[in-house]
Design a protein around this motif. Structure first.
Motif, PDB file in Angstrom:
ATOM      1  N   THR A 120       0.838  -1.199   0.000  1.00 59.55           N
ATOM      2  CA  THR A 120       0.000   0.000   0.000  1.00 59.55           C
ATOM      3  C   THR A 120       0.874   1.249   0.000  1.00 59.55           C
ATOM      4  OG1 THR A 120      -1.637  -1.224   1.294  1.00 59.55           O
ATOM      5  CG2 THR A 120      -1.884   1.165   1.215  1.00 59.55           C
ATOM      6  N   LEU A 121       0.451   2.177  -0.805  1.00 55.44           N
ATOM      7  CA  LEU A 121       1.147   3.467  -0.859  1.00 55.44           C
ATOM      8  C   LEU A 121       0.101   4.562  -0.727  1.00 55.44           C
ATOM      9  CD1 LEU A 121       3.711   5.219  -1.508  1.00 55.44           C
ATOM     10  CD2 LEU A 121       2.977   5.101  -3.880  1.00 55.44           C
ATOM     11  N   MET A 122       0.385   5.471   0.197  1.00 54.96           N
ATOM     12  CA  MET A 122      -0.528   6.599   0.348  1.00 54.96           C
ATOM     13  C   MET A 122       0.189   7.891  -0.037  1.00 54.96           C
ATOM     14  SD  MET A 122      -2.730   7.894   3.642  1.00 54.96           S
ATOM     15  CE  MET A 122      -1.664   9.123   4.341  1.00 54.96           C
ATOM     16  N   PHE A 123      -0.431   8.626  -0.948  1.00 48.89           N
ATOM     17  CA  PHE A 123       0.050   9.975  -1.263  1.00 48.89           C
ATOM     18  C   PHE A 123      -0.688  10.923  -0.340  1.00 48.89           C
ATOM     19  CE2 PHE A 123       1.420   8.329  -5.455  1.00 48.89           C
ATOM     20  CZ  PHE A 123       2.635   8.970  -5.582  1.00 48.89           C
ATOM     21  N   LEU A 124       0.069  11.683   0.381  1.00 47.26           N
ATOM     22  CA  LEU A 124      -0.561  12.750   1.154  1.00 47.26           C
ATOM     23  C   LEU A 124      -0.370  14.027   0.359  1.00 47.26           C
ATOM     24  CD1 LEU A 124      -1.853  14.049   3.668  1.00 47.26           C
ATOM     25  CD2 LEU A 124       0.436  14.231   4.648  1.00 47.26           C
ATOM     26  N   ASN A 125      -1.454  14.535  -0.162  1.00 42.08           N
ATOM     27  CA  ASN A 125      -1.374  15.776  -0.945  1.00 42.08           C
ATOM     28  C   ASN A 125      -1.711  16.958  -0.034  1.00 42.08           C
ATOM     29  OD1 ASN A 125      -2.358  13.594  -3.224  1.00 42.08           O
ATOM     30  ND2 ASN A 125      -0.960  15.180  -4.005  1.00 42.08           N
TER      31      ASN A 125
END
Ligand SMILES: Nc1ncnc2c1ncn2[C@@H]1O[C@H](COP(=O)(O)OP(=O)(O)OP(=O)(O)O)[C@@H](O)[C@H]1O
Length: 717
Positions: free
Chosen positions: A677-682
Motif C-alpha cells: 500500500t502506498l498513500m500519497f498525502l497531498n
C-alpha cells in the motif's frame, strides 16, 4: 442424236429404190435437218397425193389425151378414127376412140426429179420426144400421097405399139408408184415415229439439258463454294505462312537463346562444380559448427535456467526491499501555488502572503523525507503562537517535483503487480490539494499522472517478462464510490448515475482477488487505451453533476488494473515452439484511488443550501459518508497495524473492519498485510489550509507508522 443410227438402219434395208429413178429415196439420212426436210416434203405430198388420187383417172386420160399437143396429131387421129369406122362398118358411135398417142405425163415424173438426186440408173425406156413424132408426122404428110393409108397404118401400128409400150410402162410405173407410195407411207409412219421419237428425244434432251443446267448450276455453285473454300484456304495458307514465318523467327530467337542458355548452363555447371567443392568444405565446417551449436544450445539452456533462477531471486529480493521499505508507505506531496490562488476575493495577493510556512529540511538528501509545517495559533494575548511540526515520511515531494520524479518512486510497486502482488495506491488530502493531478495528471505527456504511467509501466514490464517466458492478459475497470454507492465510470451514459445496475463487491479468499458485479471490464492491449478510459470517466462524471469538480471532490474514484500472467516458456527463434515453460501463474491487481476531499466538514447545518449548491440534507449525507469512509480507512490501517503486532507477539488474529465502508471493503485484498500500500498525502501550499494540512499530516504519520506485515503473492498457483 442417238436415234440417228437407227434411222440409218431403218432406211438402209430398204436401200435406194432401184425400180425407178423417180421414186428413189436417199440412200442415207445423216442429219436431223435432212429428216426434217424429208418430213416436210412428205407432209406436202399427201395433198398432192390426195389430189392425185382424186384426179388420177382423169389425169390418166388427160395425160394420154390432153397433155400432149393434139393439134399436129389431129389429122392422124381423125384418119385413124375414120379408118376404124370404115374398118368396123361405119358405126362411129359404137367404135371406141383410140387413146391419144401421147407420152406419159412428164410433170408427174419430173416433179420428183429433184428427189432422185444421186440415182444412177436412167430410165430404161423413154418415149420419143413429141418433136420426133411431129417430125415423123410432117414427114408422113410430105409423103402423104405416096404412102397413102399404109403409112398411116404403120404409123398407127407404131403408135399402138408405142401405146402398148407406154401402157406397159405406165403399169410398171404405177406399180412402182404404188410401191413407192407404200414405201412412202412406211417412211411417213417411220418419220412420224421418228418425230415422236424426236419429240421424246427433244423432251428428254430438254430434261437432260435442264438436268445438265441444274447440274451445271450446282457445279457452278460447287465451283463457287470450292472457290470460296479455296480462297479461305489461301487466306489460311497465307496466315499459316505468316505464322510459319513468325515461328521461324521465334525458333531462330529460341535457338539463339538456347545457345545462350547452353553457354550459361556450361558456365553454371562450372560454377556448380566449384560450389560443390565449396559445399563439401562448408559441410565439413557445418558439421563442426553444429557440434559447437549443440554445445552452445546446452549452454544457453543452462543460462536460461540461471535466468529463471535469477528472476526468482530478483523477485524475492525485490519483495524483501519492499518489505524493508514497509508494506504501507506514505509519500507527501505539496502542490505549487497556482495563479488562481493569488487572486482571492478579487484581490491580487503575493505568493509569500499566501504561502503556508512549510519547509523541507533535507533538500539535498537523496531521498528527501522530511517536512516542517509551522502553524500559528491565535494567543489570548500578544502575537499568534507559532508551532513547528516536523514529519517524516517515506518520501516528501516539494512543489517543484515533477510527475516523473514522483512516479520513479512507485515504479517498483508496479513491478510488484506484474510479479503477482496486489497493490493499492491512494491519494489523500483536502479538496484542491492536488490528488487528481497526482493520480490522473494533466493533458500533456509530462503532466501524465500515476494512472497512465502505471499502465504504461505494466505494459513495459509485461513486455520484458515476455522475454523471460511470461505471457500476460491486462484489463481495466474504473469506478466511483459516491454516497456509499458504486458507479461504473466506463458504462453507458444512461446507466452511470441510475440505479439500473447494482454493483456488489465479491471477494475470493483463495486467490485473494476482488470482483465488482456488473462492472465494465476493458481488455487493454496498449497503454494508450488508458487515456480513452480516463476521458470516458470524466464525461460520465460531467453528466452526473453540474459541477464536475464538486462531484470528483465528493467521491472516491478507483482505477483497477488487473494483470494475469502464465510462464509459457521461450522460443529459440521467431515462430519456433515455446520451450522451458513452467506453467506458473500469477495475477496482480493495482488499485489507484483518488479519495474524496479529507477536509473536516461542518455537519451542524441542517437547512438551506450547502457548499456546491446541493440541498443541505444532501450535503450533510454526503459529508457524513465521506467522513465515514475516510475514518473507516484510517481504522482499517490502524487495525492492520494492531493485527500485525498481535500476530507478531502471538496474541492471535485481530479484526480488521473492512465492512465499515464500501471503500475499505472494495480494497480489502489490496489493503492488507499481504499486499502493498502506498498513500500519497497531498498538501495545499496555502497558509489558509495550514490547519487542514496539519490534520492530514498527523493522519498520514499514523498510517506511515503502521506495520501491516509482509506482502504475499495473490492468485499464485
Ligand atoms: N503538482 C502540481 N503542479 C501543478 N498544478 C497542480 C499540481 N497539483 C495540483 N495542481 C493543480 O491544482 C488544482 C487542484 O488540483 P486537484 O484538482 O488535483 O486537487 P484535488 O485534491 O484532486 O481536488 P478535488 O478533491 O476537488 O478533486 C488543479 O487545478 C491542478 O491542476
Amino acid at each position: 442424236m442417238s436415234r440417228l443410227p437407227k434411222l440409218r438402219s431403218t432406211s438402209s434395208p430398204t436401200g435406194p429404190i432401184s425400180t425407178g429413178p423417180t421414186l428413189g429415196l436417199p440412200s442415207t439420212i445423216t442429219t436431223r435437218n435432212n429428216l426434217k426436210r424429208k418430213a416436210d416434203t412428205i407432209e406436202e405430198e399427201p395433198d398432192d397425193d390426195a389430189e392425185y388420187q382424186e384426179q388420177r383417172p382423169r389425169r390418166k386420160i388427160a395425160a394420154l389425151g390432153t397433155a400432149r399437143p393434139t393439134r399436129p396429131l389431129q389429122p392422124a387421129r381423125t384418119a385413124a378414127a375414120n379408118g376404124a369406122r370404115i374398118a368396123s362398118g361405119g358405126s362411129s358411135a359404137a367404135a371406141p376412140l383410140p387413146k391419144p398417142l401421147t407420152k406419159p405425163r412428164a410433170p408427174a415424173i419430173t416433179r420428183t426429179a429433184p428427189r432422185i438426186r444421186g440415182t444412177s440408173a436412167p430410165p430404161t425406156q423413154r418415149p420419143k420426144p413429141p418433136s420426133a413424132n411431129r417430125a415423123r408426122v410432117a414427114a408422113g404428110r410430105n409423103a402423104g400421097s405416096r404412102t397413102g393409108a399404109n403409112s398411116i397404118d404403120d404409123e398407127i401400128m407404131t403408135e399402138q405399139a408405142n401405146l402398148a409400150a407406154l401402157r406397159s410402162q405406165h403399169d410398171t410405173i404405177s406399180a412402182q408408184l404404188a410401191e413407192s407410195r407404200a414405201l412412202d407411207s412406211n417412211h411417213r409412219r417411220e418419220l412420224i415415229g421418228f418425230s415422236d421419237e424426236i419429240e421424246q428425244l427433244k423432251k428428254k434432251h430438254t430434261t437432260e439439258i435442264e438436268e445438265l443446267q441444274e447440274k451445271m448450276q450446282q457445279r457452278v455453285k460447287d465451283v463457287e463454294d470450292v472457290s470460296d473454300e479455296l480462297r479461305l484456304c489461301r487466306e489460311d495458307l497465307e496466315r499459316e505462312r505468316e505464322n510459319a514465318t513468325q515461328l521461324r523467327t521465334t525458333i531462330g530467337e529460341g535457338e539463339t537463346r538456347i545457345s545462350e542458355f547452353e553457354a550459361r548452363v556450361s558456365s553454371l555447371e562450372a560454377q556448380n562444380a566449384e560450389l560443390r567443392a565449396q559445399t563439401e568444405t562448408l559441410e565439413a565446417s557445418l558439421s563442426d559448427t553444429k557440434h559447437h551449436l549443440a554445445a552452445s544450445d546446452a549452454k544457453l539452456l543452462e543460462l536460461k535456467q540461471e535466468v529463471v533462477e535469477a528472476e526468482f531471486v530478483r523477485r524475492k529480493l525485490h519483495n524483501m526491499v519492499q518489505e524493508l521499505k514497509g508494506n504501507i508507505r506514505v509519500f507527501c506531496r505539496v502542490r505549487p501555488i497556482l495563479p488562481a490562488d493569488t487572486s482571492s476575493n478579487g484581490q491580487r495577493l503575493a505568493s509569500e502572503d499566501l504561502a503556508a510556512d512549510i519547509k523541507y529540511p533535507d533538500p539535498d538528501a537523496e531521498t528527501p523525507n522530511m517536512i516542517q509545517l509551522t502553524s500559528s495559533t491565535p494567543a489570548f494575548s500578544g502575537p499568534p503562537r507559532k508551532e513547528t511540526h516536523t514529519f517524516t515520511f517515506d518520501r516528501v515531494f516539494a512543489p517543484q517535483a515533477s510527475q516523473v520524479q514522483v512516479f520513479e518512486e512507485i515504479e517498483l510497486l508496479v513491478q510488484s503487480v506484474v510479479d503477482g502482488y496486489n497493490v493499492c495506491v491512494f491519494a489523500y488530502g483536502q479538496t484542491g490539494s492536488g490528488k487528481s493531478w497526482t493520480m490522473e495528471g494533466g493533458s500533456g505527456e509530462e503532466q501524465a499522472g500515476m494512472i497512465p504511467r502505471a499502465v504504461e509501466q505494466v505494459f513495459r514490464v509485461a513486455g520484458e517478462m515476455r522475454n523471460r517466458g511470461w505471457e500476460y492478459h491486462i484489463e481495466g475497470e474504473f469506478l466511483e464510490i459516491y454516497n456509499e454507492t458504486i458507479h461504473d465510470l466506463l458504462t453507458k451514459e444512461s446507466d452511470y448515475d441510475s440505479s439500473k445496475k447494482k454493483h456488489e463487491i465479491k471477494h475470493d479468499p483463495k486467490t485473494r482477488t476482488t470482483r465488482v458485479t456488473n462492472i465494465t471490464t476493458v481488455p487493454l492491449t496498449s497503454p494508450s487505451q488508458v487515456h480513452t478510459l480516463l476521458s470516458l470517466a470524466h464525461s460520465r462524471r460531467s453528466v452526473a453533476a453540474t459541477l464536475v469538480n464538486e462531484r470528483s471532490s465528493r467521491s472516491h474514484s478507483v482505477f483497477i488494473l488487473r494483470i494475469s500472467g502464465t510462464h509459457v516458456g521461450i522460443s529459440s527463434e521467431p515462430g519456433a515452439p515455446l520451450t522451458g515453460g513452467t506453467g506458473e501463474r500469477c495475477s496482480g491487481c493495482l488499485n489507484l484511488v483518488d479519495l474524496a476531499g479529507s477536509e473536516r466538514l461542518n455537519v451542524s447545518f441542517a437547512n438551506g443550501t450547502g457548499p456546491g449548491g446541493l440541498p443541505e440534507k444532501e450535503r450533510v449525507k454526503e459529508t457524513q459518508n465521506i467522513n465515514k469512509s475516510l475514518s473507516a480507512l484510517g481504522d482499517v490501517i490502524a487495525a492492520l497495524g494492531d493485527k500485525y503486532e498481535r500476530e507478531k507477539s502471538g496474541k492471535g488474529e485481530g479484526h480488521v473492519p473492512y465492512r465499515n465502508s464500501k471503500l475499505t471493503y472494495l480494497l480489502q485484498n489490496s489493503l492488507s498485510g499481504s499486499s502493498k500500500t502506498l498513500m500519497f498525502l497531498n498538501l495545499s501550499p496555502l497558509a489558509v489550509h495550514s490547519g487542514e494540512s496539519l490534520t492530514s499530516l498527523r493522519f498520514a504519520t499514523k498510517v506511515n507508522n503502521t506495520q501491516i506485515g509482509s506482502a504475499k503473492k495473490s492468485g499464485k498457483s
